[in-house]
Write a protein that holds these residues in place. Structure first.
Motif, PDB file in Angstrom:
ATOM      1  N   GLU A   1     -12.747 -29.260 -64.118  1.00  0.00           N
ATOM      2  CA  GLU A   1     -12.835 -30.801 -63.304  1.00  0.00           C
ATOM      3  C   GLU A   1     -11.256 -31.088 -63.521  1.00  0.00           C
ATOM      4  O   GLU A   1     -10.555 -30.668 -64.050  1.00  0.00           O
ATOM      5  N   ILE A   2     -11.291 -32.377 -62.586  1.00  0.00           N
ATOM      6  CA  ILE A   2      -9.928 -32.939 -62.376  1.00  0.00           C
ATOM      7  C   ILE A   2      -9.261 -33.234 -63.861  1.00  0.00           C
ATOM      8  O   ILE A   2      -8.173 -33.112 -63.901  1.00  0.00           O
ATOM      9  N   GLU A   3      -9.990 -33.687 -64.835  1.00  0.00           N
ATOM     10  CA  GLU A   3      -9.617 -34.009 -65.862  1.00  0.00           C
ATOM     11  C   GLU A   3      -8.988 -32.758 -66.628  1.00  0.00           C
ATOM     12  O   GLU A   3      -7.911 -32.985 -67.409  1.00  0.00           O
TER      13      GLU A   3
ATOM     14  N   LEU B   1      -4.978 -39.355 -65.447  1.00  0.00           N
ATOM     15  CA  LEU B   1      -5.950 -39.283 -64.444  1.00  0.00           C
ATOM     16  C   LEU B   1      -5.795 -40.480 -63.662  1.00  0.00           C
ATOM     17  O   LEU B   1      -5.886 -40.511 -62.077  1.00  0.00           O
ATOM     18  N   GLU B   2      -5.879 -41.785 -64.207  1.00  0.00           N
ATOM     19  CA  GLU B   2      -5.849 -43.119 -62.944  1.00  0.00           C
ATOM     20  C   GLU B   2      -4.875 -43.051 -62.026  1.00  0.00           C
ATOM     21  O   GLU B   2      -4.782 -43.200 -61.000  1.00  0.00           O
TER      22      GLU B   2
ATOM     23  N   ASP C   1      -2.695 -40.400 -61.156  1.00  0.00           N
ATOM     24  CA  ASP C   1      -2.913 -39.364 -60.266  1.00  0.00           C
ATOM     25  C   ASP C   1      -3.774 -39.744 -59.231  1.00  0.00           C
ATOM     26  O   ASP C   1      -3.756 -39.367 -57.939  1.00  0.00           O
ATOM     27  N   SER C   2      -5.003 -40.288 -59.542  1.00  0.00           N
ATOM     28  CA  SER C   2      -6.086 -40.616 -58.542  1.00  0.00           C
ATOM     29  C   SER C   2      -5.478 -41.651 -57.643  1.00  0.00           C
ATOM     30  O   SER C   2      -5.843 -41.637 -56.452  1.00  0.00           O
TER      31      SER C   2
ATOM     32  N   ARG D   1      -2.621 -42.198 -56.693  1.00  0.00           N
ATOM     33  CA  ARG D   1      -1.818 -41.453 -55.616  1.00  0.00           C
ATOM     34  C   ARG D   1      -2.194 -40.414 -54.711  1.00  0.00           C
ATOM     35  O   ARG D   1      -1.946 -40.204 -53.473  1.00  0.00           O
ATOM     36  N   TYR D   2      -3.129 -39.510 -55.290  1.00  0.00           N
ATOM     37  CA  TYR D   2      -3.553 -38.376 -54.502  1.00  0.00           C
ATOM     38  C   TYR D   2      -5.122 -38.116 -54.062  1.00  0.00           C
ATOM     39  O   TYR D   2      -5.261 -37.440 -53.356  1.00  0.00           O
ATOM     40  N   SER D   3      -5.809 -39.217 -54.805  1.00  0.00           N
ATOM     41  CA  SER D   3      -7.403 -38.893 -54.394  1.00  0.00           C
ATOM     42  C   SER D   3      -7.538 -39.348 -53.153  1.00  0.00           C
ATOM     43  O   SER D   3      -7.205 -40.476 -52.482  1.00  0.00           O
TER      44      SER D   3
ATOM     45  N   MET E   1     -10.449 -41.898 -52.841  1.00  0.00           N
ATOM     46  CA  MET E   1      -9.715 -43.192 -53.084  1.00  0.00           C
ATOM     47  C   MET E   1      -8.891 -43.964 -52.086  1.00  0.00           C
ATOM     48  O   MET E   1      -9.035 -45.117 -51.748  1.00  0.00           O
ATOM     49  N   ARG E   2      -8.143 -42.835 -51.398  1.00  0.00           N
ATOM     50  CA  ARG E   2      -7.275 -43.423 -50.387  1.00  0.00           C
ATOM     51  C   ARG E   2      -8.237 -44.072 -49.151  1.00  0.00           C
ATOM     52  O   ARG E   2      -7.778 -45.064 -48.483  1.00  0.00           O
TER      53      ARG E   2
END
Length: 78
Positions: free
Chosen positions: A49-51, A59-60, A62-63, A65-67, A70-71
């Motif tokens: 998983e991403i974690e 994770l927060e 990174d998310s 910036r790259y999720s 989320m974007r």
């Protein structure tokens, strides 16, 4: 098998680290990047998983910036 070239943006410090690491293994930077990508794909296909990839403590950030999801949510809010 069709082959497509993909680009990756790296800052100068990361490029220098990549060059040094690949030289240490007597391999090209291309070989090094391809190996790293294939190993990560294998981990994800095996259930990571991403974690497991990023680390929970990062994770927060990174998310944000790259999720992709989320974007999309942030873009639709405006």
């Amino acid at each position: 098998m069709s082959v497509t070239t993909l680009g990756i943006k790296l800052d100068e410090q990361t490029r220098a680290r990549l060059k040094a690491a690949s030289e240490k293994l007597d391999r090209s930077p291309h070989w090094f990047m391809r190996k790293a990508i294939l190993e990560l794909i294998d981990k994800v296909e095996a259930g990571a998983e991403i974690e497991d990839v990023v680390g929970f403590e990062l994770l927060e950030k990174d998310s944000l910036r790259y999720s992709i999801a989320m974007r999309r949510r942030l873009d639709s809010a405006f």
